[in-house]
Scaffold this active site. Structure first.
Site, PDB file in Angstrom:
ATOM      1  N   THR A   1      -0.291   1.810  23.899  1.00 42.53           N
ATOM      2  CA  THR A   1      -0.150   0.480  23.287  1.00 42.53           C
ATOM      3  C   THR A   1       0.164   0.598  21.802  1.00 42.53           C
ATOM      4  O   THR A   1       1.002  -0.144  21.268  1.00 42.53           O
ATOM      5  CB  THR A   1      -1.456  -0.329  23.512  1.00 42.53           C
ATOM      6  OG1 THR A   1      -1.652  -0.422  24.915  1.00 42.53           O
ATOM      7  CG2 THR A   1      -1.381  -1.713  22.912  1.00 42.53           C
TER       8      THR A   1
ATOM      9  N   GLY B   1      -5.191  -5.741  -5.708  1.00 41.41           N
ATOM     10  CA  GLY B   1      -4.958  -7.135  -5.351  1.00 41.41           C
ATOM     11  C   GLY B   1      -5.293  -8.045  -6.514  1.00 41.41           C
ATOM     12  O   GLY B   1      -4.522  -8.205  -7.465  1.00 41.41           O
TER      13      GLY B   1
ATOM     14  N   PRO C   1      -3.386   4.977  23.167  1.00 40.74           N
ATOM     15  CA  PRO C   1      -2.175   5.576  22.583  1.00 40.74           C
ATOM     16  C   PRO C   1      -0.882   4.875  22.985  1.00 40.74           C
ATOM     17  O   PRO C   1      -0.012   4.609  22.146  1.00 40.74           O
ATOM     18  CB  PRO C   1      -2.225   7.019  23.092  1.00 40.74           C
ATOM     19  CG  PRO C   1      -3.682   7.292  23.280  1.00 40.74           C
ATOM     20  CD  PRO C   1      -4.285   5.999  23.743  1.00 40.74           C
TER      21      PRO C   1
ATOM     22  N   THR D   1     -14.144   0.732   3.417  1.00 39.22           N
ATOM     23  CA  THR D   1     -15.051   0.797   2.257  1.00 39.22           C
ATOM     24  C   THR D   1     -16.095  -0.323   2.307  1.00 39.22           C
ATOM     25  O   THR D   1     -17.035  -0.319   1.531  1.00 39.22           O
ATOM     26  CB  THR D   1     -14.265   0.729   0.937  1.00 39.22           C
ATOM     27  OG1 THR D   1     -13.347  -0.360   1.004  1.00 39.22           O
ATOM     28  CG2 THR D   1     -13.506   1.998   0.666  1.00 39.22           C
TER      29      THR D   1
ATOM     30  N   GLN E   1     -15.652  -6.207  -4.055  1.00 41.84           N
ATOM     31  CA  GLN E   1     -15.655  -4.739  -4.038  1.00 41.84           C
ATOM     32  C   GLN E   1     -16.960  -4.271  -4.672  1.00 41.84           C
ATOM     33  O   GLN E   1     -17.385  -4.797  -5.699  1.00 41.84           O
ATOM     34  CB  GLN E   1     -14.465  -4.173  -4.831  1.00 41.84           C
ATOM     35  CG  GLN E   1     -13.101  -4.571  -4.277  1.00 41.84           C
ATOM     36  CD  GLN E   1     -12.705  -3.773  -3.036  1.00 41.84           C
ATOM     37  OE1 GLN E   1     -13.510  -3.033  -2.475  1.00 41.84           O
ATOM     38  NE2 GLN E   1     -11.477  -3.957  -2.610  1.00 41.84           N
TER      39      GLN E   1
ATOM     40  N   ASP F   1       0.172  -3.165   6.550  1.00 42.72           N
ATOM     41  CA  ASP F   1      -1.245  -2.857   6.767  1.00 42.72           C
ATOM     42  C   ASP F   1      -1.747  -3.580   8.011  1.00 42.72           C
ATOM     43  O   ASP F   1      -2.450  -4.583   7.923  1.00 42.72           O
ATOM     44  CB  ASP F   1      -2.037  -3.283   5.514  1.00 42.72           C
ATOM     45  CG  ASP F   1      -3.466  -2.765   5.543  1.00 42.72           C
ATOM     46  OD1 ASP F   1      -3.766  -1.867   6.355  1.00 42.72           O
ATOM     47  OD2 ASP F   1      -4.279  -3.267   4.745  1.00 42.72           O
ATOM     48  N   LEU F   2      -1.360  -3.048   9.186  1.00 38.31           N
ATOM     49  CA  LEU F   2      -1.743  -3.697  10.449  1.00 38.31           C
ATOM     50  C   LEU F   2      -2.981  -3.059  11.064  1.00 38.31           C
ATOM     51  O   LEU F   2      -3.510  -3.557  12.062  1.00 38.31           O
ATOM     52  CB  LEU F   2      -0.573  -3.649  11.444  1.00 38.31           C
ATOM     53  CG  LEU F   2       0.719  -4.326  10.967  1.00 38.31           C
ATOM     54  CD1 LEU F   2       1.771  -4.307  12.080  1.00 38.31           C
ATOM     55  CD2 LEU F   2       0.470  -5.761  10.512  1.00 38.31           C
ATOM     56  N   LYS F   3      -3.445  -1.950  10.515  1.00 46.33           N
ATOM     57  CA  LYS F   3      -4.667  -1.266  11.005  1.00 46.33           C
ATOM     58  C   LYS F   3      -4.720  -1.245  12.526  1.00 46.33           C
ATOM     59  O   LYS F   3      -5.667  -1.731  13.142  1.00 46.33           O
ATOM     60  CB  LYS F   3      -5.915  -1.902  10.404  1.00 46.33           C
ATOM     61  CG  LYS F   3      -6.015  -1.732   8.894  1.00 46.33           C
ATOM     62  CD  LYS F   3      -7.408  -2.091   8.367  1.00 46.33           C
ATOM     63  CE  LYS F   3      -7.536  -1.865   6.880  1.00 46.33           C
ATOM     64  NZ  LYS F   3      -6.790  -2.819   6.052  1.00 46.33           N
ATOM     65  N   LEU F   4      -3.693  -0.634  13.135  1.00 51.68           N
ATOM     66  CA  LEU F   4      -3.609  -0.592  14.599  1.00 51.68           C
ATOM     67  C   LEU F   4      -4.724   0.290  15.178  1.00 51.68           C
ATOM     68  O   LEU F   4      -5.073   1.323  14.602  1.00 51.68           O
ATOM     69  CB  LEU F   4      -2.236  -0.057  15.017  1.00 51.68           C
ATOM     70  CG  LEU F   4      -1.043  -0.882  14.526  1.00 51.68           C
ATOM     71  CD1 LEU F   4       0.270  -0.157  14.815  1.00 51.68           C
ATOM     72  CD2 LEU F   4      -1.035  -2.275  15.154  1.00 51.68           C
TER      73      LEU F   4
HETATM   74  O1  C5P Z   1      -8.258  -7.810  -4.519  1.00 52.01           O
HETATM   75  P1  C5P Z   1      -8.523  -6.352  -4.305  1.00 52.01           P
HETATM   76  O2  C5P Z   1      -7.953  -5.441  -5.373  1.00 52.01           O
HETATM   77  O3  C5P Z   1      -9.964  -6.070  -4.004  1.00 52.01           O
HETATM   78  O4  C5P Z   1      -7.687  -6.056  -2.970  1.00 52.01           O
HETATM   79  C1  C5P Z   1      -7.701  -4.821  -2.357  1.00 52.01           C
HETATM   80  C2  C5P Z   1      -6.817  -4.829  -1.160  1.00 52.01           C
HETATM   81  O5  C5P Z   1      -7.061  -3.624  -0.453  1.00 52.01           O
HETATM   82  C3  C5P Z   1      -7.050  -5.964  -0.165  1.00 52.01           C
HETATM   83  O6  C5P Z   1      -5.801  -6.265   0.463  1.00 52.01           O
HETATM   84  C4  C5P Z   1      -8.006  -5.348   0.827  1.00 52.01           C
HETATM   85  O7  C5P Z   1      -7.891  -5.909   2.110  1.00 52.01           O
HETATM   86  C5  C5P Z   1      -7.529  -3.913   0.843  1.00 52.01           C
HETATM   87  N1  C5P Z   1      -8.525  -2.949   1.288  1.00 52.01           N
HETATM   88  C6  C5P Z   1      -9.745  -2.762   0.658  1.00 52.01           C
HETATM   89  N2  C5P Z   1     -10.638  -1.840   1.132  1.00 52.01           N
HETATM   90  C7  C5P Z   1     -10.328  -1.119   2.203  1.00 52.01           C
HETATM   91  C8  C5P Z   1      -9.097  -1.286   2.833  1.00 52.01           C
HETATM   92  C9  C5P Z   1      -8.209  -2.221   2.336  1.00 52.01           C
HETATM   93  O8  C5P Z   1     -10.031  -3.414  -0.328  1.00 52.01           O
HETATM   94  N3  C5P Z   1     -11.165  -0.212   2.627  1.00 52.01           N
END
Ligand code: C5P
Length: 233
Positions: free
Chosen positions: A71, A207, A69, A117, A187, A62-65
């Site tokens: 690079t 997570g 283009p 999100t 969240q 999950d590097l979210k590049l």
């Molecule tokens: O701990 P939790 O379940 O909230 O973790 C969700 C994972 O998903 C984390 O690694 C977070 O960075 C990732 N994530 C997110 N929302 C996003 C993109 C990624 O919660 N829009």
């Protein structure tokens, strides 16, 4: 490992041994682990190689590049030897960037992150998007998949609309899931794992609902992962 499990566990830790212990504890219920910037910027490719000894699994890198283009294509080539199952780019990098990423590593599922999100409709308007978060996410998902992205990260609340827009072959991955009664943490809008799958998600990034259980014990963590998997059947 459980190859049919849709759960992706986020290895959100700066400690290599902790990450390995989480993999060993949950590998019976989980076959994909998400390595993000926190881990990768500290341990790099060598850290991913170290994780391999903890189990049998695939990597969601999950590097979210997000860059020009040329690079992004170079960055994708630099991590291609790690053979991640998924590698994220920001869909807002545009069609040429997504196409360059997909061409640079055809074997990797380039995964487009639509609208984070953490952004509200107000934030999205402030940045300059003409439409709200949901419509912008749908539009970005269409652009991304038309340009080679094979998977999409979006809110579970956008999953069913994005599924209709991109068709059945694209893999949809949703964070923001919590078991019933689970602690929301930061969240804001969440669905249960079962609801997110019903809404069209193929995979769930989870997570803290699992990793926090390691504070009790690794066997509690193992049971927690198995319970969430059971709740999907
Ligand atoms: O701990 P939790 O379940 O909230 O973790 C969700 C994972 O998903 C984390 O690694 C977070 O960075 C990732 N994530 C997110 N929302 C996003 C993109 C990624 O919660 N829009």
């Amino acid at each position: 490992m459980n190859k049919s499990s849709p759960i992706i566990l986020a290895l959100d830790t700066k400690d290599l041994d902790t990450a390995k212990s989480w993999i060993s504890a949950t590998n019976a219920a989980i076959s994909i682990y998400k390595v993000g910037l926190e881990f990768f910027l500290k341990f790099g490719a060598a850290g991913i190689a170290e994780l391999a000894s903890a189990g049998d699994f695939e990597i969601f890198l999950d590097l979210k590049l997000h860059d020009i283009p040329n690079t992004v294509a170079g960055a994708v080539s630099s991590v291609a030897h790690l053979k991640p199952r998924f590698l994220t780019v920001h869909a807002s990098g545009g069609s040429e960037m997504i196409s360059a990423a997909s061409t640079a590593a055809p074997a990797i599922s380039i995964t487009a992150v639509t609208i984070l999100t953490s952004l509200s409709d107000g934030d999205v308007a402030q940045i300059g998007f003409a439409k709200g978060a949901k419509e912008s996410a749908i539009n970005l998902a269409k652009i991304a998949t038309q340009n080679g992205a094979r998977s999409i990260v979006c809110s579970p609340f956008e999953a069913s609309d994005i599924r209709s827009a991109v068709g059945s072959t694209i893999e949809i991955i949703t964070p923001g899931v919590r078991p019933l009664g689970g602690d929301l943490g930061d969240q804001k809008r969440v669905m249960t794992p079962h609801e997110a799958i019903k809404a069209g998600a193929n995979f769930l990034v989870i997570g803290r609902p699992i990793s926090d259980l390691a504070k009790i014990s690794l066997s509690a963590m193992s049971d927690g992962a198995a319970e969430i998997l059971d709740s999907l059947n």
